[in-house]
Design a protein around this motif. Sequence first.
Motif, PDB file in Angstrom:
ATOM      1  N   SER A 319      -0.269 -23.325 -30.457  1.00 29.90           N
ATOM      2  CA  SER A 319      -0.245 -23.659 -31.877  1.00 29.90           C
ATOM      3  C   SER A 319       0.507 -22.541 -32.581  1.00 29.90           C
ATOM      4  O   SER A 319       0.860 -21.527 -31.962  1.00 29.90           O
ATOM      5  N   TRP A 320       0.774 -22.707 -33.850  1.00 28.44           N
ATOM      6  CA  TRP A 320       1.640 -21.767 -34.553  1.00 28.44           C
ATOM      7  C   TRP A 320       0.939 -21.190 -35.767  1.00 28.44           C
ATOM      8  O   TRP A 320       0.267 -21.903 -36.510  1.00 28.44           O
ATOM      9  N   VAL A 321       1.104 -19.889 -35.945  1.00 27.80           N
ATOM     10  CA  VAL A 321       0.576 -19.172 -37.098  1.00 27.80           C
ATOM     11  C   VAL A 321       1.726 -18.387 -37.722  1.00 27.80           C
ATOM     12  O   VAL A 321       2.372 -17.581 -37.047  1.00 27.80           O
ATOM     13  N   LYS A 322       1.990 -18.642 -38.981  1.00 29.40           N
ATOM     14  CA  LYS A 322       3.041 -17.927 -39.698  1.00 29.40           C
ATOM     15  C   LYS A 322       2.512 -16.599 -40.188  1.00 29.40           C
ATOM     16  O   LYS A 322       1.464 -16.530 -40.819  1.00 29.40           O
ATOM     17  N   PHE A 323       3.243 -15.519 -39.879  1.00 22.72           N
ATOM     18  CA  PHE A 323       2.830 -14.193 -40.309  1.00 22.72           C
ATOM     19  C   PHE A 323       3.232 -13.986 -41.768  1.00 22.72           C
ATOM     20  O   PHE A 323       4.413 -14.080 -42.114  1.00 22.72           O
ATOM     21  N   GLU A 324       2.271 -13.721 -42.609  1.00 21.33           N
ATOM     22  CA  GLU A 324       2.512 -13.376 -44.010  1.00 21.33           C
ATOM     23  C   GLU A 324       1.949 -11.975 -44.228  1.00 21.33           C
ATOM     24  O   GLU A 324       0.765 -11.794 -44.509  1.00 21.33           O
ATOM     25  N   TRP A 325       2.806 -10.978 -44.066  1.00 25.89           N
ATOM     26  CA  TRP A 325       2.351  -9.595 -44.089  1.00 25.89           C
ATOM     27  C   TRP A 325       1.885  -9.177 -45.489  1.00 25.89           C
ATOM     28  O   TRP A 325       0.914  -8.459 -45.625  1.00 25.89           O
ATOM     29  N   LYS A 326       2.605  -9.578 -46.542  1.00 22.61           N
ATOM     30  CA  LYS A 326       2.254  -9.252 -47.930  1.00 22.61           C
ATOM     31  C   LYS A 326       1.902  -7.769 -48.079  1.00 22.61           C
ATOM     32  O   LYS A 326       0.766  -7.389 -48.406  1.00 22.61           O
ATOM     33  N   PRO A 327       2.851  -6.880 -47.847  1.00 17.39           N
ATOM     34  CA  PRO A 327       2.521  -5.444 -47.857  1.00 17.39           C
ATOM     35  C   PRO A 327       2.108  -4.918 -49.225  1.00 17.39           C
ATOM     36  O   PRO A 327       1.380  -3.930 -49.306  1.00 17.39           O
ATOM     37  N   ALA A 328       2.570  -5.558 -50.302  1.00 13.85           N
ATOM     38  CA  ALA A 328       2.239  -5.059 -51.634  1.00 13.85           C
ATOM     39  C   ALA A 328       0.966  -5.667 -52.200  1.00 13.85           C
ATOM     40  O   ALA A 328       0.641  -5.435 -53.364  1.00 13.85           O
ATOM     41  N   SER A 329       0.225  -6.443 -51.419  1.00 15.36           N
ATOM     42  CA  SER A 329      -0.975  -7.091 -51.949  1.00 15.36           C
ATOM     43  C   SER A 329      -2.119  -6.108 -52.155  1.00 15.36           C
ATOM     44  O   SER A 329      -2.837  -6.170 -53.146  1.00 15.36           O
ATOM     45  N   ASN A 330      -2.295  -5.173 -51.228  1.00 16.66           N
ATOM     46  CA  ASN A 330      -3.326  -4.150 -51.389  1.00 16.66           C
ATOM     47  C   ASN A 330      -2.931  -2.921 -50.574  1.00 16.66           C
ATOM     48  O   ASN A 330      -2.006  -2.957 -49.753  1.00 16.66           O
ATOM     49  N   LEU A 331      -3.643  -1.842 -50.808  1.00 17.97           N
ATOM     50  CA  LEU A 331      -3.300  -0.565 -50.170  1.00 17.97           C
ATOM     51  C   LEU A 331      -3.493  -0.630 -48.658  1.00 17.97           C
ATOM     52  O   LEU A 331      -2.712  -0.036 -47.907  1.00 17.97           O
ATOM     53  N   ARG A 332      -4.509  -1.336 -48.199  1.00 16.17           N
ATOM     54  CA  ARG A 332      -4.771  -1.416 -46.760  1.00 16.17           C
ATOM     55  C   ARG A 332      -3.619  -2.078 -46.019  1.00 16.17           C
ATOM     56  O   ARG A 332      -3.170  -1.584 -44.984  1.00 16.17           O
ATOM     57  N   ARG A 333      -3.118  -3.178 -46.538  1.00 15.12           N
ATOM     58  CA  ARG A 333      -2.007  -3.870 -45.884  1.00 15.12           C
ATOM     59  C   ARG A 333      -0.726  -3.040 -45.991  1.00 15.12           C
ATOM     60  O   ARG A 333       0.103  -3.051 -45.065  1.00 15.12           O
TER      61      ARG A 333
END
Length: 504
Positions: A319-333
């Motif tokens: 199955s497929w999972v799209k990576f959405e990193w979103k680095p600016a969403s919070n400090l941890r990411r």
Amino acid sequence: MTKPDSKRSSVALVTGKPANAAEEQVNNGSSDPSVSSSPHHALTPATPTKHKSAKQVSRDNLSRRNTESEVFDDGTNTFFWRAHTVTVLFILTCVLVYVTLLEETPQDTTYNTKRGIVASILVFLCFGVTQAKDGPFTRPHPAYWRFWLCVSVVYELFLIFVLFQTVRDGRQFMKYIDPKLGVALPERDYGGNCLIYDPGNTTDPWHNIWDKMDGFVPAHFLGWYIKTLVIRDWWMCMIISVMFEFLEYSLEHQLPNFSECWWDHWIMDVLVCNGLGIYAGMKTLGWLSMKPYQWQGLWNIPTYKGKIKRMAFQFTPYSWVKFEWKPASNLRRWLAVLGIIFMFLLAELNTFYLKFVLWMPPEHYLVLLRLVFFVNVGGVAMREIYDFMDDPKFYRKLGQQAWLVAAITVTEFLIVVKYDPRTIMLPIPFFVTQCWFLGIVLILSWTLWRFFIRDITLRYKDARRRKQEVTGDCGRPHGNGGTATPSGRSKLNGISESLRHRKS
């Protein structure tokens, strides 16, 4: 491995079908469009109109985890999915009995030592392939990824052994692997004459370009194609590609191999090899995200063309999972993405520094085997890191393959530091230090502004706006005793609204 039928209900959670319908739509093969093409067979559920709650998100992640990690057997490929623990144990015992009773031990200490080490590794691999914990990938077979997990353990133990040796003994130990190793080799300098068109060479004025067109050009393209499939993000791939060229500029005083022409850095590497590899990788990711993941057993497909297609699709994701990193969403990411980029760059540098300190030529098969190793373990490690970042409540600890890859990368760097500290400690040119200092200051400044100053400012503005709204409400004139008396029209409107609400 065969899973019990009670676990097939997890497929019904994702497909929206009952359990019996999930059994009819077999989960071991990709159905041909002519066999099953109705839209309700898709694994992706319809997009809800309301925002999901925290419980719904965790339930969706659990369902996603089940459909990707659990292997379901429809009865047609039972032998294929079974672990065969007893069979492997019987074959291993027979081999050991043969070596003990029927084979004469050679009187060669070096040969016996090598064979004993190889036999110990093979026994450990047999144990790991049959008994180790499954990872997030199941195709082409879970045992394939368990094998590379065990190879990671063996490689990390080998690096630890080399780290505890002296520099001379560590380099001479490589002779046990290949007698041609253990000899100092000169580094090739790719710089020098950087003219694209050399009019002084009447025989071949384009000789500088042809000299750079070696076997590493397709290796660069293939490597960045695979890295794109691993990272699944265009921006992160481009940042790593450009940052590594800056690292080559910064460290060419340490390794002559990093000395290249400007057009070799930015045209051949970044634009041509890396750029085309990233572009092809993104196109492949787009195809994988749009591909229907409808699985059907091999023997349930009526046509030979469908069977061949099903066998080929065994090497595609379950199955497929799209990576959405979103680095600016919070400090941890944001810190996690910076750490991923740093580890990628460190692993790339280890490729050049390891062969430099261990005296291995670039075309040696050990260098190629190391790259093949990272290709197979990198995808699993990146998926485990993404799961750990995306849902820390469900994935409470870092995955086993990601843990090993991080440990291997750090151990390789420590070997480089121990075996040649003089090269590592060569002073960096002043203008290079200024550039890196400026870049670090910019990253730290943006981090402080984005996750601290900006948030404090927004909270202050929001509190001030609420205070003004409360002050405005208190300053409005009210009727008798400060209680507003509704008019007759408002009463009628309220009555009609209540009646309409009851009818609805």
